[in-house]
Scaffold this active site. Sequence first.
Site: not given
Length: 282
Positions: A17, A97, A99, A193
Amino acid sequence: MSARYEIAVRAAAALGEGPTWDPATGRLLWVDILGSRVHGYEPGSGRRTVRVTEQHVGAVAPRAGGGLVLNLRDGVALLDPDGTFRWLRHEPVPGRRGNDAAVAPDGALWAGTMRYDEAAGGGCLSRVTGDGTTLTVLDDVTISNGTGWSPDGRLMYYVDTPTRRVDVFDHRDGRISGRRTLAVVEEGAGYPDGLTVDADGCVWVALWDGAAVRRYTPAGDLDRVVDLPVPRPTACAFGGADLTDLYVTTAATGLAAPPPAAGSLLVVPGAGAGVAQPAFAG
């Protein structure tokens, strides 16, 4: 669009990512969230680095004075050039969490969160300044993902993945307003995304389970599609000395039979014209 992709870094990232170009060092930074690793890649020399973090890391960005800022499971932290670790904002929430995250034109970090179980409304998007001051900008977010700004800084683009939308806001003085839809990814084409914005103000967005990166114009029209050899591209960013190469991170997690390139860092040489990204002012 027919584009020639290459494997820049062959890797086995579970959830690659957050690619971002660091012009000060001439390297591409990216993370493996579930592998708790920060990767560095220098296209000029081919040199690679890997730093292991003590918890899942959602995003990384360079700092103006050197070092890195990290969006971790339990908050936002700083790595100094000598490797010293310190929390800037330590706010652990069980089951949640960090991101994706991005640095705004004023040097603030816009850091997203999500729940591990992807529960609806369990995440948020916050603006974090260099002194640790934090403002929750958006709550009731499910999977906070791609964030980016127009070249003049007046617009901000944002993805909450399950909505299938790329949204756009007016942006001024660190605040956003006027949320509206730029584009909707249709059923069967994957989920939006991570994203980046090019010098023409067009938005490039990676499509999870869509095996492609799309480019949308500022009017929301789809004008390019880059097909990729992996079902789960996760994010994209322009890099290289002239900011014309499009780097794409990918994921292997959740795939019964991952293709060979899943989890690697891909690059599409000469894909477009990127914009230099600001470093975190902290």
